[in-house]
Scaffold this motif. Structure first.
Motif, mmCIF file in Angstrom:
data_model
loop_
_atom_site.group_PDB
_atom_site.id
_atom_site.type_symbol
_atom_site.label_atom_id
_atom_site.label_comp_id
_atom_site.label_asym_id
_atom_site.label_seq_id
_atom_site.Cartn_x
_atom_site.Cartn_y
_atom_site.Cartn_z
ATOM 1 N N SER A 150 2.038 -31.976 4.264
ATOM 2 C CA SER A 150 2.817 -32.078 5.372
ATOM 3 C C SER A 150 2.557 -33.330 5.583
ATOM 4 N N ALA A 151 1.631 -34.248 5.635
ATOM 5 C CA ALA A 151 1.522 -35.469 5.887
ATOM 6 C C ALA A 151 2.050 -36.746 4.827
ATOM 7 N N LYS A 152 2.059 -36.193 3.624
ATOM 8 C CA LYS A 152 2.809 -36.873 2.641
ATOM 9 C C LYS A 152 3.323 -36.080 1.269
ATOM 10 N N PRO A 153 4.108 -35.352 1.466
ATOM 11 C CA PRO A 153 4.541 -34.435 0.512
ATOM 12 C C PRO A 153 4.897 -35.178 -0.830
ATOM 13 N N ILE A 154 4.187 -34.781 -1.980
ATOM 14 C CA ILE A 154 4.717 -35.399 -3.387
ATOM 15 C C ILE A 154 4.561 -34.612 -4.400
ATOM 16 N N LEU A 185 11.205 -26.091 2.563
ATOM 17 C CA LEU A 185 10.653 -24.989 3.230
ATOM 18 C C LEU A 185 10.196 -25.574 4.924
ATOM 19 N N MET A 186 9.945 -26.750 5.030
ATOM 20 C CA MET A 186 9.630 -27.375 6.261
ATOM 21 C C MET A 186 11.084 -27.558 7.182
ATOM 22 N N ALA A 187 12.074 -27.609 6.474
ATOM 23 C CA ALA A 187 13.345 -27.779 7.003
ATOM 24 C C ALA A 187 13.708 -26.346 7.640
ATOM 25 N N ALA A 205 11.334 -24.118 8.615
ATOM 26 C CA ALA A 205 10.357 -23.860 9.852
ATOM 27 C C ALA A 205 10.772 -24.574 10.659
ATOM 28 N N HIS A 206 11.406 -25.779 10.680
ATOM 29 C CA HIS A 206 11.510 -26.798 11.763
ATOM 30 C C HIS A 206 13.062 -26.698 12.364
ATOM 31 N N ARG A 207 13.738 -25.320 12.037
ATOM 32 C CA ARG A 207 15.074 -25.303 12.757
ATOM 33 C C ARG A 207 15.064 -25.372 14.226
ATOM 34 N N LEU A 211 18.206 -43.821 12.678
ATOM 35 C CA LEU A 211 17.185 -44.053 12.029
ATOM 36 C C LEU A 211 16.425 -42.872 12.276
ATOM 37 N N GLU A 212 15.751 -42.151 11.067
ATOM 38 C CA GLU A 212 14.823 -41.124 11.071
ATOM 39 C C GLU A 212 13.631 -41.747 10.405
ATOM 40 N N VAL A 213 12.507 -41.796 11.281
ATOM 41 C CA VAL A 213 11.408 -42.161 10.512
ATOM 42 C C VAL A 213 10.516 -41.116 10.207
ATOM 43 N N GLY A 214 9.802 -41.155 8.891
ATOM 44 C CA GLY A 214 9.297 -39.896 8.586
ATOM 45 C C GLY A 214 10.173 -38.729 8.065
ATOM 46 N N CYS A 215 11.408 -39.208 7.367
ATOM 47 C CA CYS A 215 12.308 -38.233 7.328
ATOM 48 C C CYS A 215 12.276 -37.016 6.398
ATOM 49 N N GLY A 216 11.486 -37.132 5.661
ATOM 50 C CA GLY A 216 11.139 -36.100 4.653
ATOM 51 C C GLY A 216 12.153 -35.739 3.907
ATOM 52 N N SER A 217 12.746 -34.408 3.737
ATOM 53 C CA SER A 217 13.816 -34.211 2.906
ATOM 54 C C SER A 217 15.007 -34.700 3.337
ATOM 55 N N GLY A 218 15.152 -35.256 4.557
ATOM 56 C CA GLY A 218 16.472 -35.747 5.068
ATOM 57 C C GLY A 218 17.686 -34.566 5.394
ATOM 58 N N HIS A 269 11.655 -46.572 1.272
ATOM 59 C CA HIS A 269 10.102 -46.111 1.307
ATOM 60 C C HIS A 269 9.574 -47.079 2.213
ATOM 61 N N GLY A 270 8.561 -46.967 2.830
ATOM 62 C CA GLY A 270 7.742 -47.626 3.549
ATOM 63 C C GLY A 270 7.077 -46.868 4.744
ATOM 64 N N ASP A 271 6.142 -47.650 5.666
ATOM 65 C CA ASP A 271 5.284 -47.106 6.455
ATOM 66 C C ASP A 271 6.152 -47.215 7.888
ATOM 67 N N ALA A 272 5.820 -46.144 8.592
ATOM 68 C CA ALA A 272 6.446 -46.551 10.136
ATOM 69 C C ALA A 272 5.945 -47.629 10.916
ATOM 70 N N ILE A 318 10.484 -36.450 13.572
ATOM 71 C CA ILE A 318 10.488 -35.098 13.751
ATOM 72 C C ILE A 318 9.183 -34.692 12.926
ATOM 73 N N GLY A 319 8.240 -34.181 13.506
ATOM 74 C CA GLY A 319 7.185 -33.516 12.932
ATOM 75 C C GLY A 319 6.356 -34.534 12.153
ATOM 76 N N THR A 320 6.388 -35.841 12.674
ATOM 77 C CA THR A 320 5.337 -36.641 11.730
ATOM 78 C C THR A 320 4.593 -37.540 12.416
ATOM 79 N N PHE A 321 4.937 -37.774 13.869
ATOM 80 C CA PHE A 321 4.206 -38.765 14.681
ATOM 81 C C PHE A 321 2.607 -38.518 14.754
HETATM 82 C C1 LIG Z 1 5.815 -32.820 8.437
HETATM 83 S S1 LIG Z 1 6.907 -33.891 7.389
HETATM 84 C C2 LIG Z 1 8.267 -33.790 8.401
HETATM 85 C C3 LIG Z 1 9.665 -34.333 7.711
HETATM 86 C C4 LIG Z 1 10.987 -34.135 8.341
HETATM 87 N N1 LIG Z 1 10.906 -35.027 9.406
HETATM 88 C C5 LIG Z 1 11.424 -32.721 8.787
HETATM 89 O O1 LIG Z 1 11.033 -32.620 9.867
HETATM 90 O O2 LIG Z 1 11.620 -31.891 7.805
HETATM 91 C C6 LIG Z 1 6.209 -35.215 7.866
HETATM 92 C C7 LIG Z 1 6.778 -36.440 7.022
HETATM 93 O O3 LIG Z 1 6.479 -37.680 7.766
HETATM 94 C C8 LIG Z 1 6.164 -38.784 6.672
HETATM 95 N N2 LIG Z 1 5.184 -39.569 7.105
HETATM 96 C C9 LIG Z 1 3.786 -39.461 7.513
HETATM 97 N N3 LIG Z 1 3.358 -40.355 8.042
HETATM 98 C C10 LIG Z 1 4.298 -41.474 7.796
HETATM 99 C C11 LIG Z 1 4.116 -42.966 7.970
HETATM 100 N N4 LIG Z 1 3.141 -43.561 8.614
HETATM 101 N N5 LIG Z 1 5.286 -43.638 7.745
HETATM 102 C C12 LIG Z 1 6.293 -43.127 7.126
HETATM 103 N N6 LIG Z 1 6.473 -41.674 6.983
HETATM 104 C C13 LIG Z 1 5.480 -40.878 7.356
HETATM 105 C C14 LIG Z 1 5.591 -37.657 5.431
HETATM 106 O O4 LIG Z 1 5.820 -38.470 4.223
HETATM 107 C C15 LIG Z 1 6.368 -36.350 5.564
HETATM 108 O O5 LIG Z 1 7.768 -36.478 4.941
#
Ligand SMILES: C[S@@+](CC[C@H](N)C(=O)[O-])C[C@H]1O[C@@H](n2cnc3c(N)ncnc32)[C@H](O)[C@@H]1O
Length: 208
Positions: free
Chosen positions: A11-15, A25-27, A29-31, A50-57, A100-103, A119-122
Motif C-alpha cells: 500500500s505504501a509503495k505498490p511494486i 483492488l485498492m480502487a 476498496a476506496h470507492r 494534480l493527484e499526489v500518490g495517485c496509485g492506479s490513476g 515518477h517522484g516524491d511528494a 487519497i489514502g497516501t498522506f
Molecule cells: C494506498 S495507495 C493509494 C493509491 C491511490 N491514491 C488510490 O486511492 O487508489 C498509496 C499510494 O501513494 C504512493 N505514495 C506513498 N508515499 C508517497 C510519496 N512520498 N510520494 C509519492 N507517492 C507516494 C504509493 O506508491 C501508492 O501508490
C-alpha cells in the motif's frame, strides 16, 4: 515478511505483479473515499488537477474525466505505468501526464494547478510538511487541496501496532489544520464520514 506486512508495504509503495493487482483492488476498496473526495473537490471543466500518490490513476479516470487537465505523481514507477495505462487516451490527447517522484519534491512549476488531492497516501509520507509546502507552491491562488485519511488519530481505533510496525503516521484533524496554516493555506476544514473498514474517514480540505 508476514502477509499483512506485505500488503501494507504494497500500500505504501505498490511494486511488481502484486503491487499492480493490489493497486486495482485498492480502487475498489476506496470507492467510498473516492466519492467523498470527489464531492469535496467539486471539479469544474476549467480545473487543472494534480493527484499526489495517485496509485492506479483510477480515481482520475472515473471522477475527473471532465476537467481541462490531469496530472499524477507516484514514487512507485509501476504505479506511474498503471496510471498512464488507465488514462492513456488523455495522454494521447495531450491533457494528462504522469510522473515518477516524491511528494516532497514536485516536478512542476509554481501555480500550475487549480485543485489537488492525496487519497489514502498522506499517512505514508515521510516529509508531510515539506510535501504540503510543495502542494501549496504548485497551486494557484484560490486552489483547493483535499486529503483523505481513512485511518487517523481521531477515529477511536488503536493503531499502535500499525504505527510501530509500518512507520505510518496518524494525524488528528487539528494537526492537519495546523500544518495547512503553517504552510500558508488561508482556509481549511475537516469532515468525517464512514468508509469501508474506516469508522471515521477524515476528509481534510484546504484553500490557498
Ligand atoms: C494506498 S495507495 C493509494 C493509491 C491511490 N491514491 C488510490 O486511492 O487508489 C498509496 C499510494 O501513494 C504512493 N505514495 C506513498 N508515499 C508517497 C510519496 N512520498 N510520494 C509519492 N507517492 C507516494 C504509493 O506508491 C501508492 O501508490
Amino acid at each position: 515478511m508476514n502477509e499483512t506486512k506485505e500488503k501494507l508495504s504494497q500500500s505504501a509503495k505498490p511494486i511488481g505483479f502484486w503491487g499492480r493487482i493490489i493497486a486495482r483492488l485498492m480502487a475498489i476498496a476506496h470507492r467510498t473515499i473516492y466519492k467523498n473526495v470527489a464531492a469535496a473537490l467539486n471539479m469544474q471543466p476549467e480545473d487543472d488537477y494534480l493527484e499526489v500518490g495517485c496509485g492506479s490513476g483510477i480515481f482520475m479516470k472515473s471522477y475527473v474525466s471532465h476537467v481541462r487537465s490531469i496530472a499524477g505523481l507516484d514514487h512507485s514507477k509501476d504505479m506511474v505505468k498503471v496510471a498512464s495505462h488507465y488514462n492513456r487516451k488523455r495522454i494521447e490527447a495531450g491533457t494528462a501526464e504522469f510522473r515518477h517522484g516524491d511528494a516532497a519534491q514536485l516536478p512542476w512549476e509554481d501555480e500550475k494547478f487549480s485543485a489537488t488531492a492525496a487519497i489514502g497516501t498522506f499517512l505514508f509520507w515521510l516529509e508531510p510538511l515539506e510535501s504540503l509546502k510543495e502542494i501549496h507552491r504548485v497551486l494557484r491562488s484560490g486552489g483547493r487541496l483535499v486529503i483523505s485519511l481513512g485511518w487517523n488519530a481521531d477515529d477511536g481505533l488503536n493503531h499502535t501496532k500499525h504505527v510501530k510496525k509500518y512507520g505510518i503516521k496518524l494525524y488528528t484533524g487539528k494537526e492537519m489544520q495546523a500544518m495547512f496554516q503553517e504552510v500558508g493555506f488561508s482556509e481549511s476544514s475537516i469532515t468525517y464520514s464512514k468508509g469501508f473498514m474506516m469508522p471515521k474517514l477524515m476528509i481534510a480540505c484546504a484553500k490557498k
